[in-house]
Design an enzyme around this catalytic site. Structure first.
Site, PDB file in Angstrom:
ATOM      1  N   THR A 177      -9.476  -3.024 -26.576  1.00  0.00           N
ATOM      2  CA  THR A 177      -9.905  -1.752 -27.164  1.00  0.00           C
ATOM      3  C   THR A 177     -11.420  -1.652 -27.269  1.00  0.00           C
ATOM      4  OG1 THR A 177      -7.990  -2.094 -28.576  1.00  0.00           O
ATOM      5  CG2 THR A 177      -9.366  -0.210 -29.080  1.00  0.00           C
ATOM      6  N   VAL A 178     -12.046  -2.671 -27.869  1.00  0.00           N
ATOM      7  CA  VAL A 178     -13.496  -2.610 -28.093  1.00  0.00           C
ATOM      8  C   VAL A 178     -14.243  -2.746 -26.773  1.00  0.00           C
ATOM      9  CG1 VAL A 178     -15.445  -3.651 -29.304  1.00  0.00           C
ATOM     10  CG2 VAL A 178     -13.209  -3.527 -30.424  1.00  0.00           C
TER      11      VAL A 178
ATOM     12  N   GLU B 187     -23.409  -6.673 -35.531  1.00  0.00           N
ATOM     13  CA  GLU B 187     -23.189  -5.490 -36.362  1.00  0.00           C
ATOM     14  C   GLU B 187     -21.714  -5.103 -36.389  1.00  0.00           C
ATOM     15  OE1 GLU B 187     -25.789  -3.441 -38.160  1.00  0.00           O
ATOM     16  OE2 GLU B 187     -23.801  -3.278 -39.013  1.00  0.00           O
TER      17      GLU B 187
ATOM     18  N   GLY C 262     -16.980  -2.025 -38.736  1.00  0.00           N
ATOM     19  CA  GLY C 262     -16.968  -1.268 -37.479  1.00  0.00           C
ATOM     20  C   GLY C 262     -18.371  -0.810 -37.126  1.00  0.00           C
TER      21      GLY C 262
ATOM     22  N   ILE D 281     -20.318   1.143 -38.973  1.00  0.00           N
ATOM     23  CA  ILE D 281     -21.189   1.397 -40.137  1.00  0.00           C
ATOM     24  C   ILE D 281     -22.363   0.425 -40.107  1.00  0.00           C
ATOM     25  CG2 ILE D 281     -21.324   1.496 -42.649  1.00  0.00           C
ATOM     26  CD1 ILE D 281     -18.239   1.628 -42.680  1.00  0.00           C
TER      27      ILE D 281
ATOM     28  N   GLY E  52       0.876   2.364 -36.377  1.00  0.00           N
ATOM     29  CA  GLY E  52      -0.217   1.650 -35.723  1.00  0.00           C
ATOM     30  C   GLY E  52      -1.400   1.362 -36.636  1.00  0.00           C
TER      31      GLY E  52
ATOM     32  N   GLU F 125      -0.741  -4.181 -38.219  1.00  0.00           N
ATOM     33  CA  GLU F 125      -0.226  -4.957 -37.091  1.00  0.00           C
ATOM     34  C   GLU F 125       1.167  -5.501 -37.402  1.00  0.00           C
ATOM     35  OE1 GLU F 125      -2.904  -7.273 -34.910  1.00  0.00           O
ATOM     36  OE2 GLU F 125      -4.682  -6.442 -35.876  1.00  0.00           O
TER      37      GLU F 125
ATOM     38  N   LYS G  94     -15.249 -11.170 -43.649  1.00  0.00           N
ATOM     39  CA  LYS G  94     -16.352 -10.210 -43.668  1.00  0.00           C
ATOM     40  C   LYS G  94     -17.284 -10.432 -44.857  1.00  0.00           C
ATOM     41  CE  LYS G  94     -13.712  -6.759 -41.075  1.00  0.00           C
ATOM     42  NZ  LYS G  94     -12.707  -5.682 -41.214  1.00  0.00           N
TER      43      LYS G  94
ATOM     44  N   GLY H 128     -11.553   0.615 -35.048  1.00  0.00           N
ATOM     45  CA  GLY H 128     -11.283   1.543 -33.963  1.00  0.00           C
ATOM     46  C   GLY H 128     -12.255   1.333 -32.818  1.00  0.00           C
TER      47      GLY H 128
END
Lengths: 436, 436
Positions: free
Chosen positions: B12-13, B126, B131, B133, B184, B187, B202, B300
Site C-alpha cells: 500500500t505505502v 516521518e 502517517g 501528520i 477493513g 486486521e 510509536k 492509509g
C-alpha cells in the site's frame, strides 16, 4: 564552534528569545554553541527585566547588520521601517536572517527573498504565523510531497478571543472589545486585529508557501469582525454553526487562487469550530495527505520565541556542517531548495465576485405578509438558490429575517443584495456572512 | 541532477509512494529530479495496480541496498526481518534511508542510528508515527528550542475508530471489533492494534526524540482496550469524559521519564477528546511554547506516502546543495545535528508503581449496606484518596459501584485493589482505567 547572533529589538519576543538562549539545559545541545553578540534597542536607559551586560546593548542597529562577526541577524523589532531596510542590509552583508515580522514579509517578501537568494543566505520566519505552532516549516518540508489545495486558518488570537467570548457570554462586539483591551488581549488601537489586516498578512505568507508563488497583499480580500452582532452569534448557534474569523487560501484552478479573510459560519462539527480563546489553528488539505491541522497558542513571548530560536538553531545546524559544496555561477553557495524561496512569479487571485460560497444574511424588514416572498423572488431572479428563509423574530418593531443560501456565485448574491437594499420594505441589511 | 531511489516493498505505502513520484505536477519541483531506479518485491508475478516497467522490478532486495547507483533507499516493506538487515546493509553502503517502519525503529533504533552516524548518512522516519501528520520533523526542528515536558498521542487509528463507535453506538468491544475487521479498519489479527503494541512502538520513537535519549521498548508500559465495556463508556460519559487509548511520554524529573500506553478517561473539554474515528493527534507540551497539537489521518496509503516522499525530498535537497564541507575524523561528512540522531544513552523509565495519577474503577459487589464503606476504608488504609464513589446501578443482581480517585500513587492503589479483590462481598473488579 560558536555562532554569533545579533538581535534587533528587545521587546516581548526579543526578551523571550534571550531567555531561551541563556537557559539551554534540557534543550537541544546546539543551543550551547549560540552566542548573543549584540542586541539593538531604541534606548539604553529603559528598565528591563533581563540583566544584560551593558556592552551587549547598542542603539546602532546598522552596526549590527553590518558586523562582520555576526552570523545570524534576528529581527524582532516589528513594524515596516526600519525593519525592512535592516533586513535587506543584513542580507547584503551575507547574514542569515530570522524574523517574526509578518507585516514586513507579507509586503516586502519579494525583495527580501530575492536579496537572500542573491546573497546565498536563508530567511526563516516560523514565528511570523501562528506564534510557535510549526506551520511554515511543515509547509516547506514535511508536506512538500503534497499538492496543497486549501489552507484555512484561525490565525489571529485577539479576534478569536473576542468571538469566543461573544459566543459564551452573548455580549456585543463593542463591550467585549473594550474588556479585552483592559485585559491586554487587544491593543489600544485594535484595527490590525479586528479589521482582519493581521490575518491577511499571515494568509498571504501561508498562500505563498502553499502554492509556490508570490501574493500581492492588496489582492487579498479582507473583512473584519466589527459588523458581527450578538444576534448573528445566536442565530448561527441555532443553525449549528459558530462564527470564526477565517483566513482562507484555496487553489481554484491551475491558474487561480482564492485568498481571503472574513468572518465565517463554521459547522460545529468542523475541526476549527472548537478552536477557542486566543488559540490559533491552521488546517491544510493536500493530495494525498488529506486534512492535517496544527493547533496552539498563536502569540505571546514564549510561543513566538520558541519559533524564533528554533529557526536560529536550524540555521546554526546548517552552518555547523559547513555550507554545501555546490555553488551558484557567482560563487555563492546554492541554497536548499526546500528551505529557500525559489519562486518569483505572482499568483493570480480570483476576484471575490467569482467566489462560489454559501451565505448567511440577516435583514430587518417591515413586518407584513409577502416580505419573505419578495426577498425570495429577488434572490431567485439573480440565480441565488436559498436553503432557508426564517422569520427569526421581531426587533425594534421590525421583522428579523435570516436567510441561508446554497452555494452561489458571490457576484450574483451581491446584485440581489443591491436590489434588496433599495426595497422600501427592507429597513436594513444587518449582516452578511459567508458559510464554510 | 537526478537522485536515484531504490524502493523496498510495493504494498500500500510503496504503491502510494510511486504514485506521487510519477505525478509531480503542482508539487515541489525537486520531485522532478527523483528517479525510481529499482523496486524490490517478493514476487514478480503478482498483479499490480501500477504499470511499472518490468526492468524496474526485482526480487533481489540485497542488490538494491548495495547498488552503487542508488542514493536513497526507501524501506516500506514493514516487519522486523529482513527489513532490519536491509536497512543496516544500505547504511553500510552509505545510502540514506527513509523508512515507515515503526516496529523496526522502535526495536533496532540504536544499531540503525549508530550505523547511520558512522556512515555519515541520514535515516528519516516521518511516516513511522501519525502517517502523514508532521510530528517527527517538528520535534527535530520546529520545536527544537523547547524543553519538552509531555507528549500525549492518539496514535493508533484502529483503536480510536473502535472506541469512537463504542461511544456513539453504545456497542461492546467484541462486536464492533468484528465489524471493523469486516470493513477493513482492523486486521484479521488485531493484536498489535488493540493490545496497544503499535502505539507503544510509536510513543517509544516520539519519547526518544522529545527527550533525546534511547528508549527500551520492553520498559514501555502497554495496556490495550479489550477490557473496556459499554458500561465504562457510559459511566465515563456521565462523569464528563470520553475513553481514548493514549500513548504518553512525560518528563518526571531530570532523571526519569514515564512512557506508557493505556486507555484513559479524557475530559470532554480536552483537545484530544474530540479526535475521533481513524484520526490521530499528538499533543506536545514544552517550555516555552506551551501546548501544540498535530492532527490528521494517521494511516492509509496517501497520508503515509506523503510523509515518505517528503522525507525523500528532504534528503534530495541536502544532496542537491552538496554535503557540508565539515567532516568527521574519518572523513565522513558531519551530519546536521537537528536531523541526525546524536544521543546514545538510554533514558531511565520510572516503574508504573511510582506513577501518580487519578483512577476510575468499576466494581460488581453484593448488594447490601456497608459495601461502599468497606471499599472506602480499604482505599483510605492505602492512602488512596477518593473523589467519588457512586452506586451506579444493579447488573446481574450485583451492585455496580464506580469509584474515581484523586491523584494517587499507582502502587498504593494496586495494593488496595489486591485487598478488595479478596473481599467476599466483591464479586468482580470489572475495570480499572486511568484518568488524564
Amino acid at each position: 564552534m560558536a555562532f554569533k547572533v545579533g538581535l534587533l529589538g528587545l521587546g516581548t519576543v526579543g526578551t523571550g528569545t534571550v531567555e531561551i538562549l541563556r537557559d539551554p539545559a534540557q534543550r537541544h545541545p546546539l543551543l550551547q554553541e549560540l552566542v548573543i553578540h549584540k542586541v539593538g534597542v531604541r534606548s539604553l536607559d529603559k528598565a528591563r527585566s533581563l540583566n544584560l551586560s551593558a556592552d551587549l546593548l547598542t542603539t546602532d542597529l546598522d552596526a549590527i547588520v553590518t558586523d562582520p562577526e555576526i552570523d545570524i541577524v534576528v529581527e524582532v523589532m516589528g513594524g515596516l521601517e526600519p525593519a525592512r531596510s535592516l533586513i535587506l542590509k543584513a542580507l547584503a552583508h551575507k547574514k542569515h536572517v530570522v524574523t517574526a515580522n509578518k507585516a514586513a514579509i507579507a509586503r516586502f517578501g519579494d525583495e527580501i527573498f530575492t536579496a537572500a537568494s542573491e546573497a546565498g543566505v536563508y530567511v526563516l520566519l516560523e514565528a511570523a504565523v501562528g506564534g510557535g505552532i510549526p506551520v511554515i516549516e511543515p509547509l516547506k518540508q514535511s508536506l512538500c510531497a503534497n499538492r496543497i489545495n486549501t489552507v484555512i486558518g484561525i490565525v489571529n488570537g485577539t479576534t478569536n478571543y473576542i468571538l469566543t467570548r461573544m459566543q459564551t457570554e452573548g455580549g456585543d462586539f463593542g463591550e467585549i472589545l473594550a474588556d479585552a483591551q483592559q485585559l491586554g488581549y487587544a491593543e489600544a488601537d485594535p484595527t490590525a486585529d479586528v479589521d482582519g489586516l493581521d490575518a491577511a498578512d499571515k494568509i498571504a505568507i501561508l498562500a505563498s508557501l502553499a502554492f509556490s508563488g508570490r501574493i500581492k497583499l492588496s489582492e487579498v480580500y479582507c473583512e473584519g469582525i466589527r459588523q458581527i452582532g450578538a444576534a448573528d452569534i445566536a442565530y448561527a448557534e441555532k443553525l449549528g454553526f459558530v462564527i470564526k474569523l477565517l483566513a482562507i487560501a484555496k487553489r481554484e484552478s491551475d491558474q487561480q487562487l482564492q485568498v481571503r479573510v472574513h468572518p465565517t459560519l463554521v459547522p460545529k462539527t468542523h475541526p476549527l469550530a472548537s478552536v477557542n480563546d486566543v488559540y490559533n489553528a491552521i488546517l491544510i488539505e493536500g493530495d494525498p495527505i488529506g486534512q492535517v491541522m496544527f493547533f496552539g497558542r498563536g502569540a505571546g513571548a514564549g510561543p513566538t520565541a520558541s519559533a524564533v530560536v528554533s529557526d536560529i538553531l536550524n540555521i546554526a545546524a546548517i552552518l555547523k556542517v559547513g555550507r554545501g559544496q555546490v555553488t551558484q555561477a557567482d560563487g555563492t553557495p546554492l541554497l536548499d531548495p526546500l528551505l529557500a524561496c525559489s519562486h518569483q512569479h505572482y499568483c493570480t487571485i480570483a476576484p471575490m465576485s467569482e467566489l462560489v460560497t454559501r451565505f448567511y444574511a440577516r435583514f430587518l424588514t417591515q413586518d407584513y405578509p409577502g416580505v419573505i416572498g419578495k426577498l425570495g423572488t429577488c434572490f431567485g431572479d439573480h440565480q441565488v438558490s436559498l436553503e432557508s428563509v426564517v422569520q427569526a423574530g421581531i426587533r425594534d418593531g421590525l421583522a428579523e429575517i435570516v436567510v441561508v443560501t446554497h452555494d452561489v456565485r458571490e457576484g450574483n448574491f451581491r446584485k440581489a443584495l443591491d436590489e434588496i437594499q433599495r426595497m422600501t420594505t427592507v429597513a436594513n441589511i444587518a449582516s452578511v456572512l459567508r458559510v464554510l
